[in-house]
Scaffold this active site. Structure first.
Site, PDB file in Angstrom:
ATOM      1  CB  CYS A 130      43.398  54.976  59.004  1.00  0.00           C
ATOM      2  SG  CYS A 130      42.697  54.500  60.736  1.00  0.00           S
TER       3      CYS A 130
ATOM      4  CB  CYS B 213      44.900  52.161  60.423  1.00  0.00           C
ATOM      5  SG  CYS B 213      43.167  51.888  60.228  1.00  0.00           S
TER       6      CYS B 213
END
Length: 100
Positions: free
Chosen positions: A28, A25
């Site tokens: 993230c 991600c």
């Protein structure tokens, strides 16, 4: 970590922040250094744990995590605050500080 272990952890620790993330991600990845800084800043005041949703899908499902990154702050076992997505470092730090 199963649900029972998580509940025990949350009840024993005081202020706890959980982050659910995924290694793939991009949001993230951008939050990773922020979380690392918070771990150092709040050492001894709040416990911060990170869970990869690919490895902890049952836990993420139990806590109704629907997007990543998701941050959840608990105080004495009770969920106090939750947000998903990128968040400015100072905002996340201030929110965590308010529950310490």
């Amino acid at each position: 970590m199963d649900t029972t272990q998580l509940r025990n952890l949350l009840n024993e620790t005081g202020t706890v922040m959980l982050e659910f993330y995924a290694s793939w991600c991009p949001h993230c990845k951008r939050m990773a250094p922020v979380v690392d800084d918070l771990k150092a800043l709040f050492d001894g005041r709040a416990a911060i744990y990170q869970f990869d949703i690919d490895e902890n899908s049952e836990l993420a499902s139990t806590l109704e995590v629907e997007s990543i990154p998701t941050f959840i702050i608990y105080r004495d076992g009770e969920e106090m605050w939750r947000t998903s997505g990128e968040i400015p470092a100072d905002s996340l730090s201030s929110k965590l500080d308010s529950y310490c």
